[in-house]
Write an enzyme that holds these catalytic residues in place. Sequence first.
Site, PDB file in Angstrom:
ATOM      1  N   VAL A 156      70.562   3.375 -34.380  1.00 39.28           N
ATOM      2  CA  VAL A 156      69.596   4.255 -35.015  1.00 39.28           C
ATOM      3  C   VAL A 156      69.260   3.669 -36.379  1.00 39.28           C
ATOM      4  CG1 VAL A 156      69.127   6.581 -35.869  1.00 39.28           C
ATOM      5  CG2 VAL A 156      70.542   6.267 -33.825  1.00 39.28           C
ATOM      6  N   CYS A 157      67.976   3.546 -36.660  1.00 43.10           N
ATOM      7  CA  CYS A 157      67.514   3.051 -37.947  1.00 43.10           C
ATOM      8  C   CYS A 157      68.131   1.680 -38.234  1.00 43.10           C
ATOM      9  CB  CYS A 157      67.855   4.075 -39.034  1.00 43.10           C
ATOM     10  SG  CYS A 157      67.003   3.823 -40.608  1.00 43.10           S
TER      11      CYS A 157
END
Length: 309
Positions: free
Chosen positions: A99-100
Amino acid sequence: MPTRSVLIVLFDGVQSLDVTGPLEAFHGAGYPVTTASPGGRPVRSSSGLTLLPDLDLDLAGPAHTLLVPGGAGTRGEVAPGLTDRIADLAAGAERVVSVCTGTFLLAAAGLLAGRRVTTHWRHCALLAARYPELTVDPEPIYVRDGRFLSSAGVTAGIDLALHLVEEDLGREVALAVARNLVVFLRRPGGQAQFSAQLSAQFAERDSVREVQRWITEHPEEDLSVESLARRASLSPRQFARVFAADVGMTPGRYVAGARLEAARRRLEDSRDGIEQVARSCGYGSAEAMRRAFARTLATTPADYRRRTR
């Protein structure tokens, strides 16, 4: 109830929403979710929130889905042995998700060479420079390459988690989770990370800023450089130069983004036919809008409407 387990890696400097967003989505669908940190110690997130893990990362067993969140702690010096342990756990996982800027940790662990990935748009250039063996795509909100999935910032982690819930358990379960979280079922992975307004800076000059507002509010109008230049009381050549300098992109690119965004919103919010949406957003035909969707979002207007409604 699913038997698929999820292990979320915690570390100092983690982005708390990168952890809690996907965690809530998986937990809401009934997945067993475990969090683990080096030494099992509490970690301090990038915003100052302290997170208490379930166990020591060294004691964590294999999980069906290994999830590595992002945060400031991914881009500098990381805890000794963290990337080695991530690589070990990834070897036994069916799916490895970032994520990210968690993508940085997967890359540092040697897991992404030759793969197509994404991350938060602000850090895509740094990721590509640091790991030239990756193909970094700054546009989509999430990307899948084999068993490796990467997503853009914060809320995109929820989109990706809902995508995996739907893949595992079906649309109805994913929809129930989305309703509980009060979010869309999911945005398609090819959707752009940010809107036309967010992707461009607002101009310092009042006249150019007014043109930006006009473009957004009137996508169906004549938005040629000549027409916009008249609105800004500038010559076409001067307007194009000033607009690019102030906004960070050409007028044509800004107009294309604004029209695409307007079309997306009308497909989501109205029952207008595809042809009607196309003409109301400044496309000459439904075919022209279809080409714009295919080029930028890797989908069709009809499929976009189906997925987002």
